[in-house]
Design a protein around this motif. Structure first.
Motif, mmCIF file in Angstrom:
data_model
loop_
_atom_site.group_PDB
_atom_site.id
_atom_site.type_symbol
_atom_site.label_atom_id
_atom_site.label_comp_id
_atom_site.label_asym_id
_atom_site.label_seq_id
_atom_site.Cartn_x
_atom_site.Cartn_y
_atom_site.Cartn_z
ATOM 1 N N VAL A 176 34.528 0.576 -136.108
ATOM 2 C CA VAL A 176 33.248 -0.073 -136.851
ATOM 3 C C VAL A 176 33.854 -1.465 -137.592
ATOM 4 O O VAL A 176 33.066 -2.396 -137.822
ATOM 5 N N VAL A 177 34.960 -1.363 -138.418
ATOM 6 C CA VAL A 177 35.308 -2.550 -138.851
ATOM 7 C C VAL A 177 35.590 -3.633 -138.257
ATOM 8 O O VAL A 177 35.357 -4.859 -138.325
ATOM 9 N N LEU A 178 36.183 -3.405 -137.002
ATOM 10 C CA LEU A 178 36.357 -4.469 -136.156
ATOM 11 C C LEU A 178 35.198 -4.951 -135.417
ATOM 12 O O LEU A 178 34.911 -6.283 -135.368
ATOM 13 N N LEU A 179 34.114 -4.272 -135.282
ATOM 14 C CA LEU A 179 32.845 -4.803 -134.820
ATOM 15 C C LEU A 179 32.238 -5.450 -136.075
ATOM 16 O O LEU A 179 31.475 -6.708 -135.631
ATOM 17 N N ASP A 180 32.333 -5.001 -137.181
ATOM 18 C CA ASP A 180 31.830 -5.645 -138.420
ATOM 19 C C ASP A 180 32.459 -7.277 -138.492
ATOM 20 O O ASP A 180 31.736 -8.199 -138.523
ATOM 21 N N TRP A 181 33.475 -7.346 -138.040
ATOM 22 C CA TRP A 181 34.248 -8.691 -138.133
ATOM 23 C C TRP A 181 33.671 -9.400 -136.927
ATOM 24 O O TRP A 181 33.406 -10.653 -137.187
ATOM 25 N N ILE A 182 33.701 -8.953 -135.872
ATOM 26 C CA ILE A 182 33.060 -9.620 -134.518
ATOM 27 C C ILE A 182 31.659 -10.198 -134.675
ATOM 28 O O ILE A 182 31.367 -11.132 -134.299
ATOM 29 N N VAL A 183 30.887 -9.195 -135.148
ATOM 30 C CA VAL A 183 29.377 -9.552 -135.420
ATOM 31 C C VAL A 183 29.113 -10.338 -136.520
ATOM 32 O O VAL A 183 28.185 -11.385 -136.328
ATOM 33 N N LEU A 184 29.851 -10.294 -137.427
ATOM 34 C CA LEU A 184 29.423 -11.100 -138.845
ATOM 35 C C LEU A 184 30.868 -11.908 -139.040
ATOM 36 O O LEU A 184 31.485 -11.475 -140.203
ATOM 37 N N PRO A 185 31.244 -12.851 -138.541
ATOM 38 C CA PRO A 185 32.606 -13.513 -138.804
ATOM 39 C C PRO A 185 32.491 -14.413 -139.695
ATOM 40 O O PRO A 185 31.478 -14.812 -140.087
ATOM 41 N N PRO A 186 33.506 -14.861 -140.515
ATOM 42 C CA PRO A 186 33.474 -15.649 -141.556
ATOM 43 C C PRO A 186 32.814 -17.021 -140.950
ATOM 44 O O PRO A 186 33.146 -17.573 -139.882
ATOM 45 N N ALA A 187 32.006 -17.687 -141.879
ATOM 46 C CA ALA A 187 31.426 -18.990 -141.675
ATOM 47 C C ALA A 187 32.470 -20.101 -141.488
ATOM 48 O O ALA A 187 32.525 -20.802 -140.747
ATOM 49 N N ALA A 188 33.356 -19.972 -142.500
ATOM 50 C CA ALA A 188 34.503 -21.025 -142.548
ATOM 51 C C ALA A 188 35.725 -20.702 -141.557
ATOM 52 O O ALA A 188 36.056 -19.601 -141.336
ATOM 53 N N ARG A 189 36.340 -21.605 -141.045
ATOM 54 C CA ARG A 189 37.517 -21.458 -140.072
ATOM 55 C C ARG A 189 38.688 -20.862 -140.806
ATOM 56 O O ARG A 189 39.050 -21.357 -141.821
ATOM 57 N N LEU A 190 39.181 -19.704 -140.119
ATOM 58 C CA LEU A 190 40.332 -19.273 -140.881
ATOM 59 C C LEU A 190 41.646 -20.014 -140.380
ATOM 60 O O LEU A 190 41.709 -20.400 -139.368
ATOM 61 N N ARG A 191 42.666 -20.261 -141.309
ATOM 62 C CA ARG A 191 43.771 -20.997 -141.132
ATOM 63 C C ARG A 191 44.840 -19.834 -140.364
ATOM 64 O O ARG A 191 44.510 -18.505 -140.614
ATOM 65 N N LEU A 192 45.461 -20.342 -139.686
ATOM 66 C CA LEU A 192 46.699 -19.555 -138.984
ATOM 67 C C LEU A 192 47.533 -18.813 -140.061
ATOM 68 O O LEU A 192 48.116 -17.503 -140.021
ATOM 69 N N VAL A 193 47.783 -19.529 -141.113
ATOM 70 C CA VAL A 193 48.590 -18.846 -142.306
ATOM 71 C C VAL A 193 47.899 -17.667 -143.010
ATOM 72 O O VAL A 193 48.592 -17.015 -143.430
ATOM 73 N N THR A 194 46.812 -17.463 -142.562
ATOM 74 C CA THR A 194 46.027 -16.305 -142.921
ATOM 75 C C THR A 194 46.558 -15.041 -142.366
ATOM 76 O O THR A 194 46.549 -14.101 -142.909
ATOM 77 N N ALA A 195 47.028 -15.136 -141.290
ATOM 78 C CA ALA A 195 47.599 -13.977 -140.599
ATOM 79 C C ALA A 195 48.909 -13.458 -141.295
ATOM 80 O O ALA A 195 49.062 -12.358 -141.474
ATOM 81 N N VAL A 196 49.673 -14.343 -142.006
ATOM 82 C CA VAL A 196 50.642 -14.048 -142.916
ATOM 83 C C VAL A 196 50.058 -12.887 -144.116
ATOM 84 O O VAL A 196 50.619 -12.218 -144.403
ATOM 85 N N VAL A 197 49.001 -13.507 -144.502
ATOM 86 C CA VAL A 197 48.462 -12.702 -145.904
ATOM 87 C C VAL A 197 48.126 -11.214 -145.411
ATOM 88 O O VAL A 197 48.434 -10.390 -146.104
ATOM 89 N N GLY A 198 47.692 -11.303 -144.248
ATOM 90 C CA GLY A 198 47.492 -9.772 -143.591
ATOM 91 C C GLY A 198 48.493 -9.032 -143.479
ATOM 92 O O GLY A 198 48.341 -7.587 -143.304
#
Length: 214
Positions: free
Chosen positions: A117-139
């Motif tokens: 459900v969380v993955l689908l929520d992310w896919i269906v309602l993606p952030p409007a702003a483009r995420l930077r690759l560095v965000t992957a490190v934060v994860g």
């Protein structure tokens, strides 16, 4: 009802489902006089509780018309990485193993339903702003911090929430190190995939603007 309001309602419904599941399992802990700190030392329980909070806040933001911020996008991103990681680790490393006194339906909700459900929520309602690759490190921050906590606490009291943290179960600290390396590599790949999903889900016009800025 608009589609946005529908998504808000769905977030609240799944937040309620997750809460019922975690609370039911916590009831087993209390009824059997199991350790409460140990209950909250499971990555699955922590991640599902965080998801409940994120879904409720996300639903309220939609209902109030609050626009996305970069900070909120990062929060959602980290939550998505955590929950998908929960689903993958359980179904790859822990399925069929001894999960203790976990209620079967709760096990299904927290390890399969909620990650999907969380993955689908992310896919269906993606952030409007483009995420930077560095965000992957934060994860990676929360899972890595959790692993350090689990190892230190386990060495101190002898309780390990998962067998791959326990040197006695995986051939010593060398085995633990190999598992940790594999988990971190898997996390990095997963985080990058989530970022790339976001890029792919953005409108064509927004992707074109991104290329112009690049």
């Amino acid at each position: 009802m608009t589609s946005q309001r529908l998504f808000a309602v769905l977030r609240l419904l799944f937040a309620a489902l997750g809460l019922v599941a975690v609370a039911s399992q916590f009831g087993v802990t209390l009824a059997n006089h199991y350790s409460i700190p140990n209950f909250f030392s499971y990555f699955t329980n922590l991640s599902n509780l965080i998801t409940i909070v994120v879904f409720v806040i996300g639903a309220v933001r939609i209902l109030r018309g609050v626009p996305d911020t970069r900070a909120w996008n990062v929060v959602r991103f980290c939550n998505t990485v955590n929950m998908v990681f929960v689903g993958l680790v359980f179904n790859i490393l822990l399925t069929g193993g001894d999960v203790g006194a976990v209620i079967p339906w709760v096990n299904t909700i927290v390890h399969i339903v909620m990650p999907i459900v969380v993955l689908l929520d992310w896919i269906v309602l993606p952030p409007a702003a483009r995420l930077r690759l560095v965000t992957a490190v934060v994860g990676l921050i929360f899972p890595v911090a959790y692993s350090v906590y689990s190892l230190i606490r386990g060495a101190a009291i002898g309780f390990y929430p998962y067998p791959f943290y326990n040197p006695a179960k995986v051939g010593g600290y060398g085995g633990v190190t190999l598992y940790l390396i594999a988990l971190i590599v898997g996390l990095i790949v997963l985080a990058l995939i989530v970022v790339l999903i976001t890029w792919a889900r953005r409108p064509a016009g927004a992707r074109a603007r991104d290329r112009v800025r690049a």
